[in-house]
Design an enzyme around this catalytic site. Structure first.
Site: not given
Ligand code: G3P
Ligand code: CA
Length: 275
Positions: A40-41, A67, A69, A82, A141, A143, A266
């Site tokens: 994640h990120r 992942e 953003d 993000h 994503e 965003k 994470d």
């Molecule tokens: O991939 C799911 C997650 O990234 C969604 O929430 O706020 O971390 O972008 P956020």
């Molecule tokens: Ca995200």
């Protein structure tokens, strides 16, 4: 029926009569089922989110996907960050959409996480595609796409320029909390898997899932609304389910027990000890 389901139906028929059938069956049942491990990120528990340091760490940890953003600068360039403002993760201030690429690239996106990360920059979308495609899957994503009218076309153009609009192995996925944006993206990129993000139970009714399944391949809820029933209903609607965001071993264990298809974390090592 959604695009992947149509292709899948033909493939399933062929597979039924194939010697590979038993192998695939074994992989999709019981203990042998593999959950996709999505950093994640990037591996953002260990390095500053949405930086090359975090994405390289995810590759090093053998995650299946990173992942990212994606947002857009004042001068129309796609960047990976993000928050809609730069304040939390850099020394700058203001909205991403009000800063040029040059201004965004001049910021330090690493030192907030630790001085060893000083000098990490806000990456561009091109940079991420070029550096990581083929090495690791990319969960893109969009965003807050409502802030960036036309961003879907720009993303589609960048993918098409690299022939990533027809990913053979489905290692490019696009997701968003903005459902209209995902409908549009599905039209622009019909062969790229689409995901819808939500943390609301309102979106888990069978009617809602049916509607999502007309354009999405993935239903991606926050872990707080995941149940075994929901996982089954998502599968019955012909979609996969990826859930977020793991920040503890306990949450990872919960999602592993729910039989989701992918876990967005994470800490990639919480999902797979080998990481
Ligand atoms: O991939 C799911 C997650 O990234 C969604 O929430 O706020 O971390 O972008 P956020
Ligand atoms: Ca995200």
């Amino acid at each position: 029926m959604k695009k992947q389901a149509l292709v899948g139906a033909g493939f399933a028929l062929a597979l039924l009569f194939s010697p590979l059938q038993q192998t695939f069956a074994a992989q999709s049942t019981g203990d042998t089922k593999k959950v996709d491990n999505v950093a994640h990120r990037g591996a953002s528990g260990y390095a500053p989110e949405n930086t090359i340091a975090a994405f390289d760490k995810a590759v090093h940890m053998k995650a299946d996907y990173i992942e990212i953003d994606v947002q857009q600068s004042k001068d129309g360039e796609l960047v990976v960050i993000h928050d809609t403002k730069v304040d939390r993760t850099t020394e700058g201030t203001g909205y991403v959409k009000d800063l040029t690429l040059e201004q965004l690239r001049s910021l330090d996106a690493g030192s907030w996480k630790g001085e060893e990360f000083t000098g990490q920059k806000i990456p561009t979308f091109d940079e991420i595609l070029d550096r990581y495609h083929g090495k690791i899957g990319i969960l893109i994503e969009l965003k807050a796409p409502e802030l960036y009218p036309g961003i879907e076309e720009v993303v589609a153009r960048e993918l098409k320029e690299r022939h990533l609009d027809k990913p053979q192995n489905e290692k490019i996925i696009i997701q968003s909390f903005n459902f209209e944006s995902m409908k549009k993206t599905n039209t622009l990129l019909p062969k790229v898997p689409i995901g819808v993000l939500t943390s609301s139970k309102v979106h888990t009714t069978s009617e809602a899932l049916q509607e999502f399944s007309t354009y999405a391949d993935y239903f991606n809820p926050s872990y707080g609304i995941v149940t075994k029933e929901l996982v089954n209903e998502v599968h019955e609607a012909g979609m996969k389910i990826s859930s977020w965001t793991v920040r503890s071993q306990e949450t990872a264990n919960f999602l592993l027990s729910m039989n989701v298809d992918a876990i967005i974390t994470d800490y990639p090592d919480y999902v797979d000890k080998r990481n």
